[in-house]
Design an enzyme around this catalytic site. Structure first.
Site, mmCIF file in Angstrom:
data_model
loop_
_atom_site.group_PDB
_atom_site.id
_atom_site.type_symbol
_atom_site.label_atom_id
_atom_site.label_comp_id
_atom_site.label_asym_id
_atom_site.label_seq_id
_atom_site.Cartn_x
_atom_site.Cartn_y
_atom_site.Cartn_z
ATOM 1 N N ARG A 250 35.521 -15.488 2.812
ATOM 2 C CA ARG A 250 36.324 -16.717 2.862
ATOM 3 C C ARG A 250 36.166 -17.515 1.558
ATOM 4 O O ARG A 250 37.132 -18.042 1.020
ATOM 5 C CB ARG A 250 35.855 -17.534 4.074
ATOM 6 C CG ARG A 250 36.329 -18.950 4.158
ATOM 7 C CD ARG A 250 37.775 -19.021 4.621
ATOM 8 N NE ARG A 250 38.143 -20.381 4.947
ATOM 9 C CZ ARG A 250 38.547 -21.284 4.065
ATOM 10 N NH1 ARG A 250 38.637 -20.969 2.798
ATOM 11 N NH2 ARG A 250 38.866 -22.503 4.452
ATOM 12 N N ASP B 23 46.741 -16.451 11.256
ATOM 13 C CA ASP B 23 46.665 -17.720 11.989
ATOM 14 C C ASP B 23 48.014 -18.006 12.634
ATOM 15 O O ASP B 23 49.040 -17.506 12.164
ATOM 16 C CB ASP B 23 46.277 -18.878 11.064
ATOM 17 C CG ASP B 23 45.806 -20.079 11.872
ATOM 18 O OD1 ASP B 23 44.629 -20.093 12.290
ATOM 19 O OD2 ASP B 23 46.619 -20.985 12.132
ATOM 20 N N ARG C 235 39.009 -15.150 18.700
ATOM 21 C CA ARG C 235 38.566 -15.632 17.394
ATOM 22 C C ARG C 235 37.306 -14.892 16.929
ATOM 23 O O ARG C 235 36.419 -15.483 16.313
ATOM 24 C CB ARG C 235 38.328 -17.154 17.421
ATOM 25 C CG ARG C 235 39.459 -17.963 18.053
ATOM 26 C CD ARG C 235 40.658 -18.099 17.143
ATOM 27 N NE ARG C 235 40.358 -18.767 15.920
ATOM 28 C CZ ARG C 235 40.515 -20.087 15.694
ATOM 29 N NH1 ARG C 235 40.988 -20.859 16.635
ATOM 30 N NH2 ARG C 235 40.242 -20.601 14.539
ATOM 31 N N ARG D 45 33.839 -17.970 11.298
ATOM 32 C CA ARG D 45 32.732 -18.627 10.590
ATOM 33 C C ARG D 45 31.345 -18.418 11.167
ATOM 34 O O ARG D 45 30.364 -18.729 10.516
ATOM 35 C CB ARG D 45 33.024 -20.134 10.483
ATOM 36 C CG ARG D 45 34.085 -20.450 9.456
ATOM 37 C CD ARG D 45 34.583 -21.857 9.619
ATOM 38 N NE ARG D 45 35.187 -21.990 10.942
ATOM 39 C CZ ARG D 45 35.741 -23.107 11.403
ATOM 40 N NH1 ARG D 45 35.727 -24.180 10.675
ATOM 41 N NH2 ARG D 45 36.278 -23.134 12.606
ATOM 42 N N TYR E 54 51.682 -28.681 16.420
ATOM 43 C CA TYR E 54 51.148 -28.881 15.058
ATOM 44 C C TYR E 54 52.262 -29.294 14.091
ATOM 45 O O TYR E 54 52.064 -30.132 13.223
ATOM 46 C CB TYR E 54 50.467 -27.607 14.560
ATOM 47 C CG TYR E 54 49.162 -27.318 15.275
ATOM 48 C CD1 TYR E 54 47.977 -27.934 14.882
ATOM 49 C CD2 TYR E 54 49.115 -26.451 16.360
ATOM 50 C CE1 TYR E 54 46.783 -27.684 15.550
ATOM 51 C CE2 TYR E 54 47.922 -26.194 17.038
ATOM 52 C CZ TYR E 54 46.765 -26.818 16.625
ATOM 53 O OH TYR E 54 45.592 -26.586 17.284
HETATM 54 O O1 CP3 Z 1 39.515 -13.495 14.890
HETATM 55 C C1 CP3 Z 1 40.622 -13.842 15.317
HETATM 56 O O2 CP3 Z 1 40.823 -14.244 16.467
HETATM 57 C C2 CP3 Z 1 41.841 -13.679 14.439
HETATM 58 C C3 CP3 Z 1 42.238 -14.791 13.680
HETATM 59 C C4 CP3 Z 1 42.709 -16.118 14.275
HETATM 60 C C5 CP3 Z 1 42.479 -17.331 13.589
HETATM 61 N N1 CP3 Z 1 43.157 -18.326 14.237
HETATM 62 C C6 CP3 Z 1 41.681 -17.475 12.367
HETATM 63 C C7 CP3 Z 1 41.199 -18.797 11.942
HETATM 64 C C8 CP3 Z 1 43.482 -16.415 15.407
HETATM 65 C C9 CP3 Z 1 43.955 -15.505 16.515
HETATM 66 C C10 CP3 Z 1 43.760 -17.817 15.366
HETATM 67 C C11 CP3 Z 1 44.579 -18.506 16.376
HETATM 68 C C12 CP3 Z 1 44.759 -19.971 16.274
HETATM 69 N N2 CP3 Z 1 44.845 -20.751 15.162
HETATM 70 C C13 CP3 Z 1 44.964 -20.794 17.406
HETATM 71 C C14 CP3 Z 1 45.045 -20.323 18.839
HETATM 72 C C15 CP3 Z 1 43.728 -20.032 19.445
HETATM 73 C C16 CP3 Z 1 42.884 -21.236 19.752
HETATM 74 O O3 CP3 Z 1 41.748 -21.261 19.284
HETATM 75 O O4 CP3 Z 1 43.361 -22.108 20.489
HETATM 76 C C17 CP3 Z 1 45.114 -22.108 16.934
HETATM 77 C C18 CP3 Z 1 45.347 -23.349 17.773
HETATM 78 C C19 CP3 Z 1 45.048 -22.067 15.506
HETATM 79 C C20 CP3 Z 1 45.214 -23.192 14.545
HETATM 80 C C21 CP3 Z 1 43.996 -23.406 13.743
HETATM 81 N N3 CP3 Z 1 43.578 -22.564 12.735
HETATM 82 C C22 CP3 Z 1 43.064 -24.466 13.848
HETATM 83 C C23 CP3 Z 1 43.144 -25.589 14.847
HETATM 84 C C24 CP3 Z 1 42.078 -24.237 12.885
HETATM 85 C C25 CP3 Z 1 40.916 -25.131 12.518
HETATM 86 C C26 CP3 Z 1 39.871 -25.163 13.530
HETATM 87 C C27 CP3 Z 1 39.143 -23.857 13.695
HETATM 88 O O5 CP3 Z 1 39.223 -23.278 14.773
HETATM 89 O O6 CP3 Z 1 38.527 -23.426 12.734
HETATM 90 C C28 CP3 Z 1 42.391 -23.022 12.230
HETATM 91 C C29 CP3 Z 1 41.618 -22.378 11.146
HETATM 92 C C30 CP3 Z 1 41.152 -20.969 11.384
HETATM 93 N N4 CP3 Z 1 41.915 -19.967 11.921
HETATM 94 C C31 CP3 Z 1 39.888 -20.439 11.015
HETATM 95 C C32 CP3 Z 1 39.921 -19.078 11.359
HETATM 96 C C33 CP3 Z 1 38.830 -18.051 11.139
HETATM 97 C C34 CP3 Z 1 38.769 -21.185 10.316
HETATM 98 C C35 CP3 Z 1 39.205 -21.549 8.937
HETATM 99 C C36 CP3 Z 1 38.175 -21.309 7.878
HETATM 100 O O7 CP3 Z 1 37.680 -20.188 7.728
HETATM 101 O O8 CP3 Z 1 37.916 -22.269 7.144
#
Ligand code: CP3
Length: 336
Positions: free
Chosen positions: A32, A69, A19, A23, A144
């Site tokens: 964003r 995502d 990740r 943020r 999910y």
């Molecule tokens: O930088 C990177 O790694 C690439 C992008 C990436 C994101 N999500 C961007 C993101 C990757 C590889 C993911 C994977 C992801 N998404 C997973 C597996 C990895 C893990 O952390 O377990 C999961 C379970 C998700 C589902 C998801 N997406 C959740 C639960 C959330 C909200 C909570 C959180 O971590 O912020 C997201 C949103 C998300 N995905 C954000 C980002 C940068 C934040 C959203 C925002 O900018 O408002």
């Protein structure tokens, strides 16, 4: 990094951070905001390319991970996905009877902008920076889809899998097939390696683990390699614990991502010495920094010094992480 993925040990481990775009970076928050919705950001190649590259401008990372995502797959299958600030993802929960209404045929077209991002990234990145593509592993994505949001114990999805085995198997089939097409397309667009994020591999007995985690991950590995021979793949079964060695053996992944709760000695004794491991610093230690971070990072590097190792966190970086700590960690991995 790619050499290490392929099992060739380096003098210092390569490093990237799960990740790593997100943020904790002010430049990410700015883009964003401009993008409006989170999914709009994922589906706008120009912006997704920009935020993918942001962490590489700041830090000496060995890899970029595509900005997208794991929930673009349910979105592509026609299940409504929303990201509310402070709420995480929200989906319309999927009933057993609705599995047949998913639309695998529309997924390829829907995900085209993400593949355009991969193409732009490969063109923008120097050859020595590895480009990582990814998708969610089917079980994690299904948690999910079935619950409609994240949950601490995946109760709804675990219950669904045991209570509606046929609908569950059908859902896994759809996710496996869609993921294979999506990952093959990512390789064709320029990804060097892909990671399967199985973030919810915990809370499962060994039979459920075999059916819900190992089976679908293995089918994806085999399905991708049937079309891209020897495609390099990283598995990350977070929480697999005692099922870790079996996961590695049966799925055939090149690299095993290790979560931070897994003891280093256990990894050393349970996994074959030639298998590449990735991990596994607790993201909280990166928030705290100083000796709390550095002593454990050194321990991890030492524990894996006799095998191919990619340094990483044991789960994703969190928004409150100070940027200076990330700089220090990478410097420590590279220069001691
Ligand atoms: O930088 C990177 O790694 C690439 C992008 C990436 C994101 N999500 C961007 C993101 C990757 C590889 C993911 C994977 C992801 N998404 C997973 C597996 C990895 C893990 O952390 O377990 C999961 C379970 C998700 C589902 C998801 N997406 C959740 C639960 C959330 C909200 C909570 C959180 O971590 O912020 C997201 C949103 C998300 N995905 C954000 C980002 C940068 C934040 C959203 C925002 O900018 O408002």
């Amino acid at each position: 990094m790619l050499e290490t993925v392929l099992g060739r040990k380096q003098t210092r481990p390569p490093v990237w951070i799960m990740r790593q775009a997100g943020r904790y970076l002010p430049e990410y928050r700015e883009v964003r905001q401009k993008a409006g919705g989170f999914l709009e950001l994922c589906y706008t190649p120009e912006l997704a390319t920009e935020v993918t590259l942001q962490p590489l401008r700041r830090f000496d990372l060995d890899a970029a991970i595509l900005f997208s995502d794991i929930l673009v797959i349910p979105d592509a299958l026609g299940q409504k996905v929303r990201f509310e600030v402070g709420e995480g993802p929200l989906l319309e929960p999927l009933e057993a009877s609705a599995v047949e209404r998913l639309e695998p045929a529309r997924a390829g077209e829907h995900l085209k902008p993400v593949l355009e991002t991969v193409r732009r990234l490969r063109a923008a990145l120097p050859a020595n920076k590895t480009l990582i593509g990814f998708c969610g592993a089917p079980w994690t994505v299904a948690t999910y889809m079935l619950n409609g949001r994240g949950s601490p114990d995946q109760w709804v999805a675990r219950r669904f899998a045991l209570e509606h085995p046929e609908a569950f198997a059908r859902l896994m089939d759809i996710l496996v097939e869609t993921s294979i097409d999506y990952l093959v397309a990512q390789f064709e667009a320029g990804a060097d390696v892909v990671q399967l994020f199985e973030s919810w591999a915990l809370n499962l007995d060994e039979d459920a683990f075999a059916t819900q985690v190992i089976g679908p991950n293995k089918r994806i590995v085999d399905g991708v390699r049937a079309r891209i021979p020897n495609a390099p793949i990283i598995g990350f079964p977070r929480g697999a614990a005692g099922n870790l060695a079996r996961f590695a053996r049966e799925t055939g992944v090149n690299v095993l991502g290790i979560d931070y709760a897994t003891p280093l000695d256990f990894v050393r004794s349970a996994l074959p010495p030639e298998l590449t491991v990735q991990g596994n610093l607790d993201p909280l230690r990166l928030v705290i920094g100083g000796e709390v971070m550095e002593s454990r990072a050194r321990e991890i590097i030492a524990a894996f010094s006799d095998r191919p190792h990619i340094f990483n966190l044991g789960h994703g970086i969190v928004p409150e992480t100070p940027i200076a700590h990330v700089e220090r960690l990478i410097d420590l991995v590279k220069n001691g």
